[in-house]
Design a protein around this motif. Structure first.
Motif, PDB file in Angstrom:
ATOM      1  N   THR A  32      43.165  38.785  15.089  1.00 60.47           N
ATOM      2  CA  THR A  32      42.010  39.667  15.233  1.00 60.47           C
ATOM      3  C   THR A  32      42.402  41.133  15.107  1.00 60.47           C
ATOM      4  OG1 THR A  32      42.239  39.771  17.645  1.00 60.47           O
ATOM      5  CG2 THR A  32      40.780  38.050  16.750  1.00 60.47           C
ATOM      6  N   VAL A  33      41.404  41.923  14.808  1.00 57.99           N
ATOM      7  CA  VAL A  33      41.549  43.367  14.767  1.00 57.99           C
ATOM      8  C   VAL A  33      40.400  43.969  15.573  1.00 57.99           C
ATOM      9  CG1 VAL A  33      40.300  43.533  12.566  1.00 57.99           C
ATOM     10  CG2 VAL A  33      41.812  45.376  13.239  1.00 57.99           C
ATOM     11  N   ARG A  34      40.715  44.979  16.368  1.00 60.14           N
ATOM     12  CA  ARG A  34      39.662  45.718  17.070  1.00 60.14           C
ATOM     13  C   ARG A  34      39.277  46.884  16.183  1.00 60.14           C
ATOM     14  NH1 ARG A  34      41.759  48.853  21.515  1.00 60.14           N
ATOM     15  NH2 ARG A  34      41.378  50.655  20.194  1.00 60.14           N
ATOM     16  N   VAL A  35      38.008  46.956  15.868  1.00 56.24           N
ATOM     17  CA  VAL A  35      37.497  48.044  15.042  1.00 56.24           C
ATOM     18  C   VAL A  35      36.714  48.988  15.948  1.00 56.24           C
ATOM     19  CG1 VAL A  35      36.039  48.646  13.079  1.00 56.24           C
ATOM     20  CG2 VAL A  35      37.380  46.531  13.029  1.00 56.24           C
ATOM     21  N   ASP A  36      37.126  50.245  15.960  1.00 57.34           N
ATOM     22  CA  ASP A  36      36.458  51.265  16.770  1.00 57.34           C
ATOM     23  C   ASP A  36      35.449  51.999  15.895  1.00 57.34           C
ATOM     24  OD1 ASP A  36      38.198  50.501  18.777  1.00 57.34           O
ATOM     25  OD2 ASP A  36      39.569  52.180  18.452  1.00 57.34           O
ATOM     26  N   LEU A  37      34.213  52.056  16.359  1.00 55.89           N
ATOM     27  CA  LEU A  37      33.160  52.716  15.595  1.00 55.89           C
ATOM     28  C   LEU A  37      32.860  54.085  16.186  1.00 55.89           C
ATOM     29  CD1 LEU A  37      32.572  49.493  15.539  1.00 55.89           C
ATOM     30  CD2 LEU A  37      30.441  50.213  14.497  1.00 55.89           C
ATOM     31  N   THR A  38      32.757  55.070  15.315  1.00 60.95           N
ATOM     32  CA  THR A  38      32.263  56.382  15.697  1.00 60.95           C
ATOM     33  C   THR A  38      30.846  56.457  15.152  1.00 60.95           C
ATOM     34  OG1 THR A  38      34.484  57.327  15.566  1.00 60.95           O
ATOM     35  CG2 THR A  38      32.628  58.874  15.501  1.00 60.95           C
ATOM     36  N   VAL A  39      29.890  56.637  16.042  1.00 61.33           N
ATOM     37  CA  VAL A  39      28.476  56.578  15.668  1.00 61.33           C
ATOM     38  C   VAL A  39      27.819  57.890  16.087  1.00 61.33           C
ATOM     39  CG1 VAL A  39      26.332  55.279  15.907  1.00 61.33           C
ATOM     40  CG2 VAL A  39      28.541  54.080  16.029  1.00 61.33           C
ATOM     41  N   THR A  40      27.297  58.627  15.101  1.00 57.04           N
ATOM     42  CA  THR A  40      26.719  59.939  15.370  1.00 57.04           C
ATOM     43  C   THR A  40      25.346  60.099  14.716  1.00 57.04           C
ATOM     44  OG1 THR A  40      27.816  60.919  13.439  1.00 57.04           O
ATOM     45  CG2 THR A  40      28.996  61.051  15.541  1.00 57.04           C
ATOM     46  N   HIS A  41      24.589  61.011  15.299  1.00 54.56           N
ATOM     47  CA  HIS A  41      23.311  61.447  14.725  1.00 54.56           C
ATOM     48  C   HIS A  41      23.285  62.962  14.816  1.00 54.56           C
ATOM     49  CE1 HIS A  41      19.110  61.938  13.837  1.00 54.56           C
ATOM     50  NE2 HIS A  41      18.893  62.473  15.019  1.00 54.56           N
ATOM     51  N   GLU A  42      23.140  63.611  13.674  1.00 57.79           N
ATOM     52  CA  GLU A  42      23.152  65.075  13.599  1.00 57.79           C
ATOM     53  C   GLU A  42      24.376  65.652  14.304  1.00 57.79           C
ATOM     54  OE1 GLU A  42      19.271  66.349  14.981  1.00 57.79           O
ATOM     55  OE2 GLU A  42      18.373  65.843  13.035  1.00 57.79           O
ATOM     56  N   GLY A  43      25.530  65.015  14.105  1.00 57.19           N
ATOM     57  CA  GLY A  43      26.795  65.505  14.635  1.00 57.19           C
ATOM     58  C   GLY A  43      27.076  65.149  16.085  1.00 57.19           C
ATOM     59  N   ALA A  44      26.110  64.566  16.790  1.00 60.16           N
ATOM     60  CA  ALA A  44      26.308  64.200  18.199  1.00 60.16           C
ATOM     61  C   ALA A  44      26.587  62.703  18.304  1.00 60.16           C
ATOM     62  CB  ALA A  44      25.067  64.556  19.015  1.00 60.16           C
ATOM     63  N   LYS A  45      27.569  62.354  19.137  1.00 60.53           N
ATOM     64  CA  LYS A  45      27.920  60.946  19.361  1.00 60.53           C
ATOM     65  C   LYS A  45      26.787  60.267  20.131  1.00 60.53           C
ATOM     66  CE  LYS A  45      32.466  59.149  19.868  1.00 60.53           C
ATOM     67  NZ  LYS A  45      33.686  59.001  20.608  1.00 60.53           N
ATOM     68  N   VAL A  46      26.240  59.174  19.566  1.00 58.13           N
ATOM     69  CA  VAL A  46      25.139  58.472  20.225  1.00 58.13           C
ATOM     70  C   VAL A  46      25.562  57.147  20.852  1.00 58.13           C
ATOM     71  CG1 VAL A  46      23.346  59.615  18.876  1.00 58.13           C
ATOM     72  CG2 VAL A  46      24.311  57.462  18.051  1.00 58.13           C
ATOM     73  N   LEU A  47      26.718  56.632  20.436  1.00 53.74           N
ATOM     74  CA  LEU A  47      27.308  55.455  21.071  1.00 53.74           C
ATOM     75  C   LEU A  47      28.741  55.805  21.440  1.00 53.74           C
ATOM     76  CD1 LEU A  47      26.129  52.495  18.767  1.00 53.74           C
ATOM     77  CD2 LEU A  47      25.088  53.303  20.890  1.00 53.74           C
ATOM     78  N   GLY A  48      29.185  55.362  22.603  1.00 56.07           N
ATOM     79  CA  GLY A  48      30.551  55.605  23.046  1.00 56.07           C
ATOM     80  C   GLY A  48      31.283  54.289  23.249  1.00 56.07           C
ATOM     81  N   ARG A  49      32.588  54.321  23.129  1.00 59.32           N
ATOM     82  CA  ARG A  49      33.419  53.104  23.276  1.00 59.32           C
ATOM     83  C   ARG A  49      32.821  51.930  22.511  1.00 59.32           C
ATOM     84  NH1 ARG A  49      37.803  52.469  25.925  1.00 59.32           N
ATOM     85  NH2 ARG A  49      37.511  50.298  26.488  1.00 59.32           N
ATOM     86  N   SER A  50      32.415  52.204  21.301  1.00 59.02           N
ATOM     87  CA  SER A  50      31.817  51.178  20.458  1.00 59.02           C
ATOM     88  C   SER A  50      32.946  50.444  19.741  1.00 59.02           C
ATOM     89  CB  SER A  50      30.865  51.837  19.459  1.00 59.02           C
ATOM     90  OG  SER A  50      30.093  50.882  18.809  1.00 59.02           O
ATOM     91  N   GLN A  51      33.103  49.167  20.080  1.00 57.82           N
ATOM     92  CA  GLN A  51      34.234  48.382  19.567  1.00 57.82           C
ATOM     93  C   GLN A  51      33.792  46.988  19.164  1.00 57.82           C
ATOM     94  OE1 GLN A  51      36.802  48.500  23.025  1.00 57.82           O
ATOM     95  NE2 GLN A  51      37.791  50.366  22.315  1.00 57.82           N
ATOM     96  N   ALA A  52      34.267  46.567  17.998  1.00 60.64           N
ATOM     97  CA  ALA A  52      33.998  45.214  17.519  1.00 60.64           C
ATOM     98  C   ALA A  52      35.332  44.501  17.337  1.00 60.64           C
ATOM     99  CB  ALA A  52      33.244  45.257  16.198  1.00 60.64           C
ATOM    100  N   THR A  53      35.397  43.249  17.761  1.00 62.28           N
ATOM    101  CA  THR A  53      36.575  42.425  17.509  1.00 62.28           C
ATOM    102  C   THR A  53      36.247  41.536  16.324  1.00 62.28           C
ATOM    103  OG1 THR A  53      37.158  42.439  19.846  1.00 62.28           O
ATOM    104  CG2 THR A  53      38.178  40.734  18.473  1.00 62.28           C
ATOM    105  N   VAL A  54      37.129  41.597  15.306  1.00 61.54           N
ATOM    106  CA  VAL A  54      36.891  40.859  14.066  1.00 61.54           C
ATOM    107  C   VAL A  54      38.051  39.875  13.860  1.00 61.54           C
ATOM    108  CG1 VAL A  54      36.568  41.070  11.579  1.00 61.54           C
ATOM    109  CG2 VAL A  54      35.700  42.867  13.097  1.00 61.54           C
ATOM    110  N   ARG A  55      37.700  38.598  13.621  1.00 61.64           N
ATOM    111  CA  ARG A  55      38.704  37.587  13.337  1.00 61.64           C
ATOM    112  C   ARG A  55      38.899  37.526  11.829  1.00 61.64           C
ATOM    113  NH1 ARG A  55      40.500  34.488  16.714  1.00 61.64           N
ATOM    114  NH2 ARG A  55      38.649  34.256  18.004  1.00 61.64           N
ATOM    115  N   LEU A  56      40.151  37.712  11.404  1.00 57.81           N
ATOM    116  CA  LEU A  56      40.479  37.652   9.976  1.00 57.81           C
ATOM    117  C   LEU A  56      41.387  36.464   9.723  1.00 57.81           C
ATOM    118  CD1 LEU A  56      41.152  41.456   9.395  1.00 57.81           C
ATOM    119  CD2 LEU A  56      39.059  40.178   8.894  1.00 57.81           C
ATOM    120  N   SER A  57      41.207  35.852   8.548  1.00 56.91           N
ATOM    121  CA  SER A  57      42.028  34.667   8.249  1.00 56.91           C
ATOM    122  C   SER A  57      43.383  35.070   7.708  1.00 56.91           C
ATOM    123  CB  SER A  57      41.318  33.790   7.247  1.00 56.91           C
ATOM    124  OG  SER A  57      40.883  34.525   6.136  1.00 56.91           O
TER     125      SER A  57
END
Length: 145
Positions: free
Chosen positions: A120-145
């Motif tokens: 697996t890989v943890r993917v960290d997302l940076t999510v912004t609207h008009e330059g301001a962070k709207v989600l924090g500690r946004s993380q997805a775990t992805v299973r890769l073969s």
């Protein structure tokens, strides 16, 4: 015939790699459709006078709509939505959705950690609207073969 992008390979990734970017457009019609699908008819998501009356800048997008929409960038990169085996975030700031034109949420996804044993890989997302962070500690775990 469309060219399919090869699925990512764990061994080719390194912490810090930006693996995907994208933008999600949210407009009032999408908020109404989401309200119907989710059953969340809170007036802060559709009634401008109510939203501003409780101190919000405008009608705001549902947090779960924002969260669910932006993870699509990761699912597209992975090549399979089922590869996203875990996803978490904190809601840090609302996304105002004006009557005209809507709102654009920008997403950047980078490798935060790799677990070769688990595949697996943890993917960290940076999510912004008009330059301001709207989600924090946004993380997805992805299973890769």
């Amino acid at each position: 015939m469309a060219h399919e992008q090869p699925r990512p390979v764990l061994a080719d990734l390194a912490v810090g790699d930006v693996v995907a970017t994208g933008a999600v457009e949210l407009d009032r019609a999408r908020l109404v459709r989401y309200a119907g699908a989710s059953g969340d008819f809170n007036p802060i998501h559709w009634d401008e006078s109510f939203a501003t009356g409780v101190g919000l800048p405008d009608v705001i997008a549902h947090g779960m709509l924002t969260m669910g929409s932006v993870v699509g960038v990761v699912a597209d990169w992975a090549g399979d939505p089922g590869a996203v085996v875990a996803y978490q975030t904190r809601f840090t700031k609302p996304v105002p959705v004006p009557r005209d034109g809507g709102a654009v949420v920008e997403v950047s996804a980078a490798v935060g950690a790799i677990d070769a044993d688990a595949g697996t890989v943890r993917v960290d997302l940076t999510v912004t609207h008009e330059g301001a962070k709207v989600l924090g500690r946004s993380q997805a775990t992805v299973r890769l073969s």
